[in-house]
Design a protein around this motif. Structure first.
Motif, PDB file in Angstrom:
ATOM      1  N   THR A 167      -1.165   5.952   4.718  1.00 15.77           N
ATOM      2  CA  THR A 167      -1.730   5.627   6.084  1.00 15.77           C
ATOM      3  C   THR A 167      -2.168   4.406   6.055  1.00 15.77           C
ATOM      4  N   ASP A 168      -2.995   3.861   4.751  1.00 20.60           N
ATOM      5  CA  ASP A 168      -3.391   2.647   4.924  1.00 20.60           C
ATOM      6  C   ASP A 168      -2.448   1.316   5.235  1.00 20.60           C
TER       7      ASP A 168
ATOM      8  N   PHE B  49      -6.836 -16.372  13.362  1.00 17.92           N
ATOM      9  CA  PHE B  49      -7.973 -15.933  12.109  1.00 17.92           C
ATOM     10  C   PHE B  49      -8.036 -14.611  11.983  1.00 17.92           C
ATOM     11  N   ALA B  50      -8.101 -13.609  12.871  1.00 15.20           N
ATOM     12  CA  ALA B  50      -7.993 -12.353  12.392  1.00 15.20           C
ATOM     13  C   ALA B  50      -6.788 -11.859  11.709  1.00 15.20           C
TER      14      ALA B  50
ATOM     15  N   LYS C  49       0.817  -1.210   0.222  1.00 18.42           N
ATOM     16  CA  LYS C  49      -0.126   0.088  -0.131  1.00 18.42           C
ATOM     17  C   LYS C  49       0.845   1.319   0.055  1.00 18.42           C
TER      18      LYS C  49
ATOM     19  N   GLY D 285      -6.601 -13.069   8.329  1.00 18.66           N
ATOM     20  CA  GLY D 285      -7.296 -12.273   7.436  1.00 18.66           C
ATOM     21  C   GLY D 285      -6.807 -10.993   7.156  1.00 18.66           C
ATOM     22  N   PHE D 286      -6.583 -10.275   8.365  1.00 17.87           N
ATOM     23  CA  PHE D 286      -5.737  -8.926   7.855  1.00 17.87           C
ATOM     24  C   PHE D 286      -4.359  -9.223   6.852  1.00 17.87           C
TER      25      PHE D 286
ATOM     26  N   ILE E 165      -5.401  -4.657  -5.459  1.00 19.27           N
ATOM     27  CA  ILE E 165      -6.346  -3.862  -6.050  1.00 19.27           C
ATOM     28  C   ILE E 165      -6.037  -2.398  -5.834  1.00 19.27           C
TER      29      ILE E 165
ATOM     30  N   LEU F 120      -2.361  -3.452  12.548  1.00 16.12           N
ATOM     31  CA  LEU F 120      -3.274  -4.357  12.686  1.00 16.12           C
ATOM     32  C   LEU F 120      -2.740  -5.861  12.735  1.00 16.12           C
TER      33      LEU F 120
ATOM     34  N   LEU G  52      -3.774 -11.870   4.673  1.00 13.41           N
ATOM     35  CA  LEU G  52      -4.198 -11.761   3.490  1.00 13.41           C
ATOM     36  C   LEU G  52      -5.131 -10.960   2.695  1.00 13.41           C
ATOM     37  N   GLY G  53      -5.829 -10.088   3.612  1.00 18.57           N
ATOM     38  CA  GLY G  53      -6.563  -8.973   2.961  1.00 18.57           C
ATOM     39  C   GLY G  53      -5.664  -7.755   2.402  1.00 18.57           C
TER      40      GLY G  53
ATOM     41  N   THR H 258      -1.557   1.501   8.783  1.00 18.80           N
ATOM     42  CA  THR H 258      -2.722   0.774   9.614  1.00 18.80           C
ATOM     43  C   THR H 258      -2.468  -0.613   9.335  1.00 18.80           C
ATOM     44  N   SER H 259      -2.395  -1.125   8.158  1.00 14.80           N
ATOM     45  CA  SER H 259      -2.389  -2.685   7.981  1.00 14.80           C
ATOM     46  C   SER H 259      -1.228  -3.210   8.627  1.00 14.80           C
TER      47      SER H 259
ATOM     48  N   TYR I 184      -4.313  -8.903  -1.132  1.00 20.14           N
ATOM     49  CA  TYR I 184      -5.259  -8.559  -1.770  1.00 20.14           C
ATOM     50  C   TYR I 184      -5.579  -7.125  -2.335  1.00 20.14           C
ATOM     51  N   GLY I 185      -5.823  -6.335  -0.998  1.00 17.43           N
ATOM     52  CA  GLY I 185      -6.044  -5.042  -1.164  1.00 17.43           C
ATOM     53  C   GLY I 185      -4.818  -4.038  -1.651  1.00 17.43           C
TER      54      GLY I 185
END
Lengths: 277, 143
Positions: free
Chosen positions: A194-195, A227-228, A187, A231-232, A242, A202, A234-235, A198-199, A238-239
């Motif tokens: 900032t994303d 799990f969280a 990112k 998720g964060f 995108i 988190l 892999l997200g 944050t990523s 992918y994020g």
């Protein structure tokens, strides 16, 4: 006696007033021209259309086409610009405005056809529009000779546009995906700083919580936090991919917006007509 | 003993929920006011209501459960439109379930980022961030 004279004078005044035809073609034209010059194009079209059958001229048809163009009724504008005869002195201007019409509705094949079918007219303005639309939409770049069609200031703009299209500042989705193995780096690469931060925070936080819970034998909570964290993580990958696609799309949109703004400021390279002086 | 310890509060909780939700319409979360006068948003949301019904039914159920048990107590707090849970449901209508989960976590990251407010269109003090804006990758690879 006084009453009779008064009645006669009144009758004369009324008769004189009734003789003055406010709806004569000349008066309608004057009123329509007034509306046209006040930029009240919709009402001007109505008035001009009343004259269309009786005293139609190329100027009148051009004004109707121009009015339709101003109120963004592009199909009607095209119809009226096409109606102007080849022998008319307004023909080349009408073809140029028709090119503008096609340019504004982004019908670039019709823009090309319009230029090709009317190649006998003076179409320098249309050619400039055509060159810019080729750069924007097809990545076809003009030769040096063609660039000299533009004025000095326009040439600077066109050269700048060519450089932006030839060497676009795109971000590779693959690189973004690979970089985001370190959470947030992808990112940051696509300038979402900032994303990215944050990523990173988190993913780090949830990984720590999962580790800490497993270490203290809180397995259930450990699994939830794992799990969280997954998720964060892999997200984030992918994020980032995108995000690179979005960056590229925004880059293209920015170029298009800047080009249209510049062209609008320059009246799309087309000579301004002034029927109101 | 343990069972009794949890059973009583659970029954009370369910009774409260059922009595409160007799009409089964949520107390909050009616978003029509946001989209009534905005054709862009309307068309985006319509385009997202596509197929993939089986997956979206499962996710609908999950989200409904979340809304009734958590969201209604927590309040209507999400600063985005659609809210994060709706984002997930809408996303399953466009993308696969796995992609939707990834996009959902990505959305949570954006939601947590308090410095990102400048880049969104604002509607009624909420940031407009639909899942259709994040679906290029699948669309482009399908073409």
């Amino acid at each position: 006696m006084f009453k009779i004279i008064y009645c006669v004078i009144c009758s004369f005044i009324i008769l004189y007033a009734q003789n003055n035809s406010y709806h004569s073609p000349e008066n309608i034209r004057l009123f329509a021209d007034y509306l046209f010059c006040q930029n009240d194009y919709l009402r001007a079209i109505e008035e001009y259309k009343r004259l269309e059958n009786s005293t139609a001229s190329d100027t009148l048809i051009f004004k109707i086409g121009y009015s339709y163009l101003q109120i963004k009724q592009h199909n009607y504008a095209n119809k009226y610009f096409d109606m102007i005869e080849r022998s008319s002195s307004l023909k080349s201007l009408a073809v140029n405005y028709n090119s503008l019409n096609f340019f504004l509705i982004k019908d670039f094949s019709s823009l090309k056809n319009n230029y090709r079918l009317n190649s006998d007219s003076d179409l320098n303005d249309s050619k400039k529009l055509l060159l810019v639309s080729s750069i924007l939409n097809e990545n076809i770049f003009p030769s040096d000779e063609q660039i000299f069609l533009f004025d000095d200031s326009d040439r600077l703009f066109v050269n700048d546009l060519i450089i932006k299209k030839k060497y676009p500042d795109y971000k590779s989705p693959t690189v973004a995906g690979i970089l985001s193995v370190i959470p947030g780096a992808g990112k940051v690469y696509t300038k979402n700083y900032t994303d990215g931060l944050t990523s990173f925070l988190l993913t780090g936080l949830f990984t720590f919580l999962a580790y800490d819970n497993f270490r203290n034998s809180h397995h259930f909570r450990g699994y939830i936090f794992s799990f969280a964290a997954t998720g964060f993580y892999l997200g984030n990958i992918y994020g980032s991919i995108i995000s690179a696609y979005r960056y590229n799309r925004n880059y293209d949109e920015k170029i298009i917006t800047e080009t249209y703004d510049y062209l609008k400021q320059k009246n799309y390279f087309i000579k301004k007509v002034n029927f109101c002086e | 003993m343990i069972r009794n310890k949890f059973l009583f509060p659970l029954v009370i909780f369910c009774l409260v929920q059922i009595s409160a939700q007799t009409d089964w319409v949520r107390w909050e979360g009616v978003n029509n006011y946001l989209i009534e006068n905005n054709n862009d948003i309307k068309s985006n949301e319509l385009s997202s209501s596509l197929n993939n019904t089986r997956i979206s039914n499962i996710s609908d159920l999950l989200v409904k459960f979340y809304k009734i048990t958590i969201s209604d107590f927590d309040g209507d707090n999400c600063r985005f439109h659609p809210s994060c849970s709706e984002f997930f449901v809408e996303s399953t209508r466009i993308n696969s379930l796995f992609t939707s989960v990834l996009l959902f976590f990505d959305r949570l990251t954006r939601d947590t980022n308090i410095f990102s407010s400048g880049r969104y269109k604002t509607i009624n003090n909420r940031f407009y961030d639909p899942p259709s804006d994040y679906s290029y990758y699948e669309k482009e690879s399908n073409q």
